[in-house]
Design a protein around this motif. Structure first.
Motif, short mmCIF file in Angstrom:
data_model
loop_
_atom_site.label_atom_id
_atom_site.label_comp_id
_atom_site.label_asym_id
_atom_site.label_seq_id
_atom_site.Cartn_x
_atom_site.Cartn_y
_atom_site.Cartn_z
N PRO A 103 -3.34 -1.00 5.44
CA PRO A 103 -4.73 -0.50 5.47
C PRO A 103 -5.50 -0.97 6.70
O PRO A 103 -6.55 -0.42 7.02
CB PRO A 103 -5.33 -1.06 4.18
N LEU A 104 -5.00 -2.00 7.40
CA LEU A 104 -5.66 -2.47 8.62
C LEU A 104 -5.44 -1.51 9.79
O LEU A 104 -6.18 -1.56 10.77
CB LEU A 104 -5.13 -3.86 9.01
N PHE A 105 -4.44 -0.66 9.70
CA PHE A 105 -4.10 0.25 10.80
C PHE A 105 -5.17 1.32 10.94
O PHE A 105 -5.51 2.02 9.98
CB PHE A 105 -2.74 0.89 10.53
N ASN A 106 -5.72 1.46 12.14
CA ASN A 106 -6.77 2.43 12.40
C ASN A 106 -6.14 3.72 12.91
O ASN A 106 -5.76 3.84 14.08
CB ASN A 106 -7.76 1.88 13.44
N ARG A 107 -6.01 4.71 12.02
CA ARG A 107 -5.34 5.95 12.37
C ARG A 107 -6.11 6.75 13.42
O ARG A 107 -5.51 7.52 14.18
CB ARG A 107 -5.13 6.80 11.11
N VAL A 137 -2.15 -9.28 7.70
CA VAL A 137 -1.37 -8.38 8.53
C VAL A 137 0.06 -8.32 8.01
O VAL A 137 0.62 -9.34 7.59
CB VAL A 137 -1.39 -8.84 10.00
N LEU A 138 0.65 -7.13 7.99
CA LEU A 138 2.03 -6.99 7.54
C LEU A 138 2.97 -7.76 8.46
O LEU A 138 2.85 -7.71 9.68
CB LEU A 138 2.44 -5.52 7.51
N THR A 139 3.89 -8.47 7.87
CA THR A 139 4.88 -9.22 8.65
C THR A 139 6.20 -8.48 8.74
O THR A 139 7.10 -8.92 9.46
CB THR A 139 5.11 -10.60 8.02
N SER A 140 6.33 -7.38 8.02
CA SER A 140 7.55 -6.59 8.07
C SER A 140 7.20 -5.13 7.80
O SER A 140 6.11 -4.82 7.30
CB SER A 140 8.58 -7.09 7.05
N GLY A 141 8.13 -4.23 8.12
CA GLY A 141 7.89 -2.82 7.89
C GLY A 141 7.05 -2.19 8.98
O GLY A 141 6.82 -2.78 10.04
N ASP A 142 6.57 -1.00 8.72
CA ASP A 142 5.78 -0.23 9.68
C ASP A 142 4.31 -0.62 9.55
O ASP A 142 3.72 -0.52 8.48
CB ASP A 142 5.96 1.26 9.42
N ALA A 165 -15.20 -0.01 7.92
CA ALA A 165 -14.43 -1.25 7.97
C ALA A 165 -13.58 -1.33 9.24
O ALA A 165 -13.54 -2.38 9.90
CB ALA A 165 -13.54 -1.35 6.73
N HIS A 166 -12.89 -0.24 9.61
CA HIS A 166 -12.01 -0.30 10.78
C HIS A 166 -12.81 -0.45 12.08
O HIS A 166 -12.30 -1.01 13.05
CB HIS A 166 -11.16 0.97 10.86
N PHE A 187 -10.15 -0.85 3.88
CA PHE A 187 -10.18 -2.18 3.27
C PHE A 187 -11.62 -2.67 3.29
O PHE A 187 -12.51 -2.05 3.89
CB PHE A 187 -9.29 -3.15 4.05
N ASP A 188 -11.85 -3.79 2.61
CA ASP A 188 -13.17 -4.42 2.60
C ASP A 188 -13.16 -5.58 3.58
O ASP A 188 -12.42 -6.56 3.38
CB ASP A 188 -13.50 -4.92 1.19
N PRO A 189 -13.93 -5.53 4.65
CA PRO A 189 -13.92 -6.64 5.62
C PRO A 189 -14.43 -7.95 5.06
O PRO A 189 -14.21 -9.00 5.66
CB PRO A 189 -14.82 -6.13 6.76
#
Length: 594
Positions: A299-303, A289-294, A190-191, A281-283
């Motif tokens: 789950p969209l963040f590609n580590r 996208v998160l609007t607040s926080g880290d 997915a990523h 996540f499932d594309p």
């Protein structure tokens, strides 16, 4: 037409009276007739030639005028003209290295409304809410009874939903043909794929555009009609990717980790065979996208690409390899490991007391911070920085993903002597798992630079040399000993001669500075087979904790290494890497003679 006779009677009688031959009269008249006919045909041919000449003159005149017009205009790219909808919805497929579908298109329909054509808006609103529970009946009824003449209800619907809407029977509910992007394997890769959405929309079609990953990176290629539907071939292996995700997800759960990442790379070509980031996540249903926080909590963040971490002791092999390349040490050189090593107000300690000295090989096997720091002091800051730059650790990777430029390594503002020492054992410089995979591949493949890529390669493009083949071979031998008698003993996979290095780095606090005492990034960087390297595997866990004992164990040897070993055990046969099994000595009868 008056036809003159060839033998006029009056002329014949006169000729006979004079004793002349009447046949001469006929011959004379025939000659005159033929001469008249020839004159007429000649005049007709001349007229035709004149008309044909005028036609050619006009044609060449028109061509000449057109050429003169074109020559006097400003050149520009030709534009294809088409009648109808200008929106191009067709998008090329994305396939893995074996041609298996990763992303494709599916014909579907959109649902929209013309409220002015509705006979019973109340019934239409109730029926739609029953089919689509996420819709609000009051809002629909307000739109249906207001002044709006057009209303999107759903951008795409399934055939079952389409039939249910059709059964409502309202003439104001209409369907439009639509193509949607389909990811038949769900969350797998997915990523990497990223996802797609709609751009320009019309009732007859919609523009599908990439929003992340390779879908966005290669959006122009995938939408270009000139490619005639040719698919985009990635370096991924779908089967290996699925197995890696399954193993990493299981290991992340067992080790109670917050997140995890893995990268499997061809050590010679730089092709990424598998790249996993968890949670995923499932594309087909991409989250917001998160609007607040880290953002790293999303789950969209590609580590594997965007996550830059201090990766710990996996960096030690770079310092040792550079020192061997410079002739400062060899595998048997004894290094002072008496601790602690003091520099100003900083003190460098080892996880265990290794005694007054260790050989260079044992500095890697036992993972001595003090020994590595002393080797780095011999190298110096400038040479260390130059060497890490040659391995790609000072800039974002050139990976073909829209997110790759955001994975920029974090470097010390002042590359001082203490920075040189801490960077040698993986603190003070943050990089991504993809950086680490490319660095290990470049060091261990014989010593030539490797660029990571997500596109399938047809051959090996040999990069610039970073270390000699001899140093590369010695580094592989050291990493093999880390597995056979060092900190990565759980990483030994029978038949595959795994070599690697563990790294356990304390996580920095987000606020207030310093490091957490109970949160780490655990990494295992491995190569297999170590005697004939083909693949590099990186496994990274975010805040792991192995809790089977009396106290939690967080080091990579207990957390990341077992997961990497299981992953190699699962994927090596899929990659065609044959295990090397020692054959037992044959027992038999030996024929001897007296």
């Amino acid at each position: 037409m008056i036809r003159t006779p060839l033998r006029p009677l009056a002329h014949v009688l006169k000729a006979r009276a004079k004793g002349e031959d009447p046949n001469a009269i006929e011959a004379e008249n025939r000659a005159r007739r033929h001469a008249a006919m020839a004159d007429k045909q000649r005049q007709r041919a001349e007229g035709r030639l004149l008309v044909l000449g005028l036609a050619f003159f006009c044609a060449f005149g028109v061509i000449g005028m057109r050429m003169a017009t074109l020559a006097s205009t400003i050149p520009e790219e030709p534009r294809a003209s088409a009648v109808g909808n200008p929106i191009i919805g067709q998008r090329s497929d994305i396939v893995d290295r074996n041609g298996r579908i990763l992303a494709t298109n599916l014909a579907t329909h959109s649902l929209y409304a013309h409220p002015q054509d509705m006979i019973d808006p109340v019934q239409a609103a109730k029926g739609l809410v029953q089919i689509f529970p996420e819709l609000d009946e009051e809002e629909l009824l307000t739109d249906f009874t207001g002044d709006r003449r057009f209303l999107w209800i759903r951008r795409q619907i399934s055939p079952e939903q389409m039939q249910a809407v059709h059964d409502i029977g309202s003439p104001g509910l209409l369907f439009g043909p639509r193509e949607m992007r389909l990811y038949p394997n769900g969350p797998i890769a997915a990523h990497i794929l990223g996802g797609a959405s709609y751009g320009r929309e019309g009732v007859a079609s919609a523009e599908v555009i990439g929003v992340a990953g390779v879908e966005r990176q290669f959006d122009g290629f995938l939408r270009d009609p000139a490619n005639e539907g040719a698919p985009l071939a990635l370096s991924l292996d779908l089967t290996v990717q699925a197995a890696a995700e399954q193993v990493l997800a299981g290991g992340m759960s067992i080790m109670n980790a917050k997140g995890a990442a893995s990268v499997l790379m061809d050590i010679h070509t730089g092709e990424i065979i598998s790249m996993v980031s968890l949670p995923d996540f499932d594309p087909n249903n991409r989250p917001q996208v998160l609007t607040s926080g880290d953002q790293s909590d999303s789950p969209l963040f590609n580590r594997a690409v965007q996550g830059v971490y201090e990766l710990g002791s996996v960096f030690k092999i770079f310092a040792v390899a550079q020192a061997m390349e410079l002739g400062l040490v060899n595998p048997n050189t004894m290094i002072d490991t008496q601790g602690p090593l003091t520099w100003g107000r900083f003190r460098i300690r080892d996880f265990h007391d290794y005694g007054p000295e260790l050989s260079t090989t044992d500095v890697i096997v036992e993972s001595s911070n003090i020994g590595t720091a002393r080797i780095a002091m011999q190298i110096g800051a400038e040479r260390q920085k130059e060497f890490l730059g040659s391995l790609g650790f000072l800039a974002p990777t050139g990976l073909e993903m829209a997110e790759a430029p955001t994975g920029r390594p974090l470097l010390p503002p002042n590359w001082s002597e203490i920075s040189t020492m801490t960077i040698s054992y993986g603190h003070g410089l943050s990089s991504s798992p993809v950086h680490l995979a490319a660095g290990y591949a470049s060091l261990l493949n014989g010593g030539t630079r490797v660029e990571p890529t997500l596109l399938r390669q047809t051959g090996v493009d040999v990069g610039p040399r970073v270390v000699s083949e001899a140093v590369s071979a010695r580094a592989r031998e050291m990493l093999r000993q880390v597995v056979t008698r060092g900190t990565a003993s759980f990483g030994d996979v029978p038949g595959y001669a795994v070599g690697g290095k563990t790294g356990t780095a304390d996580k920095p606090r987000r606020q207030g500075g310093g490091y957490h005492d109970d949160k780490v990034i655990a990494t295992f960087a491995s190569v297999f087979p170590a005697n004939d390297p083909q693949y590099v595997l990186i496994v990274t866990l975010d805040e792991p904790s192995e809790n089977s004992g009396a106290e939690p164990r967080r080091t990579a040897g207990w957390t990341a290494v077992p997961i990497a070993a299981e992953m190699i055990r699962r994927v090596a046969p899929l990659l065609g890497v044959r295990p090397q099994v020692d054959r037992p000595q044959q027992v038999g009868v030996t024929l001897t003679s007296n």
